[in-house]
Write a protein that holds these residues in place. Structure first.
Motif, short mmCIF file in Angstrom:
data_model
loop_
_atom_site.label_atom_id
_atom_site.label_comp_id
_atom_site.label_asym_id
_atom_site.label_seq_id
_atom_site.Cartn_x
_atom_site.Cartn_y
_atom_site.Cartn_z
N PRO A 25 10.36 11.05 54.74
CA PRO A 25 12.04 10.69 54.84
C PRO A 25 12.66 11.34 53.31
O PRO A 25 13.69 11.77 53.65
CB PRO A 25 12.23 9.31 54.38
CG PRO A 25 10.90 8.58 53.79
CD PRO A 25 9.88 9.52 54.63
N HIS A 26 11.69 11.91 52.54
CA HIS A 26 12.08 12.57 51.19
C HIS A 26 11.88 14.04 51.36
O HIS A 26 11.94 14.88 50.38
CB HIS A 26 11.59 12.10 50.01
CG HIS A 26 11.78 10.60 49.89
ND1 HIS A 26 13.19 10.05 49.61
CD2 HIS A 26 11.25 9.53 50.03
CE1 HIS A 26 13.26 8.55 49.72
NE2 HIS A 26 11.97 8.32 49.86
N SER A 27 11.31 14.72 52.69
CA SER A 27 10.88 15.89 52.58
C SER A 27 12.09 16.96 52.32
O SER A 27 11.79 17.86 51.60
CB SER A 27 10.34 16.08 54.00
OG SER A 27 11.26 15.90 55.11
N ALA A 28 13.35 16.66 53.09
CA ALA A 28 14.42 17.49 52.64
C ALA A 28 14.70 17.70 51.08
O ALA A 28 14.92 18.57 50.47
CB ALA A 28 15.71 17.35 53.45
N GLU A 29 14.73 16.36 50.40
CA GLU A 29 14.96 16.31 48.86
C GLU A 29 13.91 17.26 48.10
O GLU A 29 14.06 17.81 47.23
CB GLU A 29 15.04 14.88 48.39
CG GLU A 29 15.34 14.78 47.02
CD GLU A 29 16.53 15.36 46.39
OE1 GLU A 29 16.37 15.48 45.30
OE2 GLU A 29 17.33 15.47 47.21
N LEU A 30 12.66 17.12 48.73
CA LEU A 30 11.44 17.69 47.94
C LEU A 30 11.76 19.40 48.06
O LEU A 30 11.56 20.09 47.27
CB LEU A 30 10.20 17.51 48.64
CG LEU A 30 8.85 18.38 47.97
CD1 LEU A 30 8.75 18.18 46.79
CD2 LEU A 30 7.77 18.09 48.88
N GLU A 31 12.25 19.96 49.24
CA GLU A 31 12.60 21.31 49.69
C GLU A 31 13.68 21.69 48.56
O GLU A 31 13.30 22.82 48.09
CB GLU A 31 12.76 21.46 50.91
CG GLU A 31 11.58 21.60 51.74
CD GLU A 31 11.73 21.95 53.07
OE1 GLU A 31 12.37 23.15 53.48
OE2 GLU A 31 11.81 21.12 54.25
N LYS A 32 14.53 20.72 48.40
CA LYS A 32 15.67 21.22 47.63
C LYS A 32 15.17 21.29 46.34
O LYS A 32 15.61 22.12 45.30
CB LYS A 32 16.78 20.12 47.71
CG LYS A 32 17.96 20.42 46.69
CD LYS A 32 18.90 19.36 46.93
CE LYS A 32 19.92 19.53 45.79
NZ LYS A 32 21.03 18.21 45.68
N ARG A 33 14.35 20.33 45.56
CA ARG A 33 13.87 20.38 44.26
C ARG A 33 12.94 21.65 44.10
O ARG A 33 12.89 22.07 43.08
CB ARG A 33 12.96 18.99 44.09
CG ARG A 33 14.15 17.72 43.91
CD ARG A 33 13.38 16.54 43.60
NE ARG A 33 12.62 16.58 42.39
CZ ARG A 33 11.52 16.20 41.90
NH1 ARG A 33 10.85 15.24 43.13
NH2 ARG A 33 11.03 16.12 40.85
N LEU A 34 12.28 21.87 45.21
CA LEU A 34 11.25 23.08 44.98
C LEU A 34 12.02 24.37 44.82
O LEU A 34 11.92 25.22 44.01
CB LEU A 34 10.36 23.30 46.22
CG LEU A 34 8.81 22.26 46.11
CD1 LEU A 34 8.69 22.17 47.61
CD2 LEU A 34 8.25 22.47 45.17
N ALA A 35 13.05 24.48 45.58
CA ALA A 35 14.23 25.77 45.42
C ALA A 35 14.79 25.76 44.16
O ALA A 35 14.74 26.81 43.66
CB ALA A 35 15.21 25.39 46.67
N GLU A 36 15.08 24.56 43.47
CA GLU A 36 15.58 24.56 42.16
C GLU A 36 14.56 24.79 41.20
O GLU A 36 14.69 25.78 40.27
CB GLU A 36 16.34 23.27 41.87
CG GLU A 36 17.38 22.99 42.50
CD GLU A 36 18.04 21.59 42.65
OE1 GLU A 36 17.34 20.64 41.72
OE2 GLU A 36 18.88 21.08 42.93
N HIS A 37 13.48 24.49 41.59
CA HIS A 37 12.22 24.65 40.54
C HIS A 37 11.83 26.29 40.51
O HIS A 37 11.81 26.77 39.48
CB HIS A 37 11.02 23.83 40.70
CG HIS A 37 9.84 23.93 39.53
ND1 HIS A 37 10.01 23.48 38.60
CD2 HIS A 37 8.66 24.46 40.09
CE1 HIS A 37 8.76 23.66 37.86
NE2 HIS A 37 7.94 24.28 38.78
N PHE A 38 11.92 26.69 41.55
CA PHE A 38 11.54 28.31 41.58
C PHE A 38 12.44 28.98 41.64
O PHE A 38 12.70 30.27 41.76
CB PHE A 38 10.43 28.39 42.77
CG PHE A 38 9.19 27.71 43.01
CD1 PHE A 38 8.45 28.10 41.84
CD2 PHE A 38 8.78 26.49 43.79
CE1 PHE A 38 7.07 27.18 41.91
CE2 PHE A 38 7.73 26.05 43.74
CZ PHE A 38 6.60 26.80 42.69
N ARG A 39 13.76 28.35 41.21
CA ARG A 39 14.95 29.40 40.90
C ARG A 39 15.40 30.31 42.20
O ARG A 39 15.44 31.19 41.85
CB ARG A 39 15.09 30.08 39.73
CG ARG A 39 14.82 28.99 38.56
CD ARG A 39 15.81 29.04 37.78
NE ARG A 39 15.36 28.49 36.40
CZ ARG A 39 15.86 27.11 36.16
NH1 ARG A 39 16.25 26.41 37.06
NH2 ARG A 39 15.18 26.44 34.86
#
Length: 88
Positions: A25-39
């Motif tokens: 259920p948190h996969s979309a949030e994980l993708e968002k965090r990865l996008a932020e982390h990898f700028r």
């Protein structure tokens, strides 16, 4: 979670996650965090799966599975910070 950097058309970050994180259920949030982390760098999210011929399922940038499963990839542990990092 772990990541590797490869080159396809341009540099690409491949992030391997547990199937629970890929489908959960948190996969979309994980993708968002990865996008932020990898700028904003291009990345593909993968998880092991025995059913497809490639042995993985992938999401994100559409990349041939042989690029994502290259045995020469150098994998590194990845721990995302709890809070977004300040850009300075």
């Amino acid at each position: 979670m772990k990541y590797a950097v490869t080159k396809w058309i341009a540099p690409l970050i491949v992030v391997e996650v547990d199937p629970r994180d890929f489908d959960g259920p948190h996969s979309a949030e994980l993708e968002k965090r990865l996008a932020e982390h990898f700028r904003g760098a291009s990345f593909a999210l993968i998880t092991p799966d025995i059913e497809p011929a490639s042995g993985i399922r992938a999401r994100g940038l559409a990349v041939p599975h042989d690029v994502l499963t290259d045995p020469d990839l150098v994998w590194h542990d990845l721990v995302l910070p709890e809070e977004p990092e300040a850009p300075f």
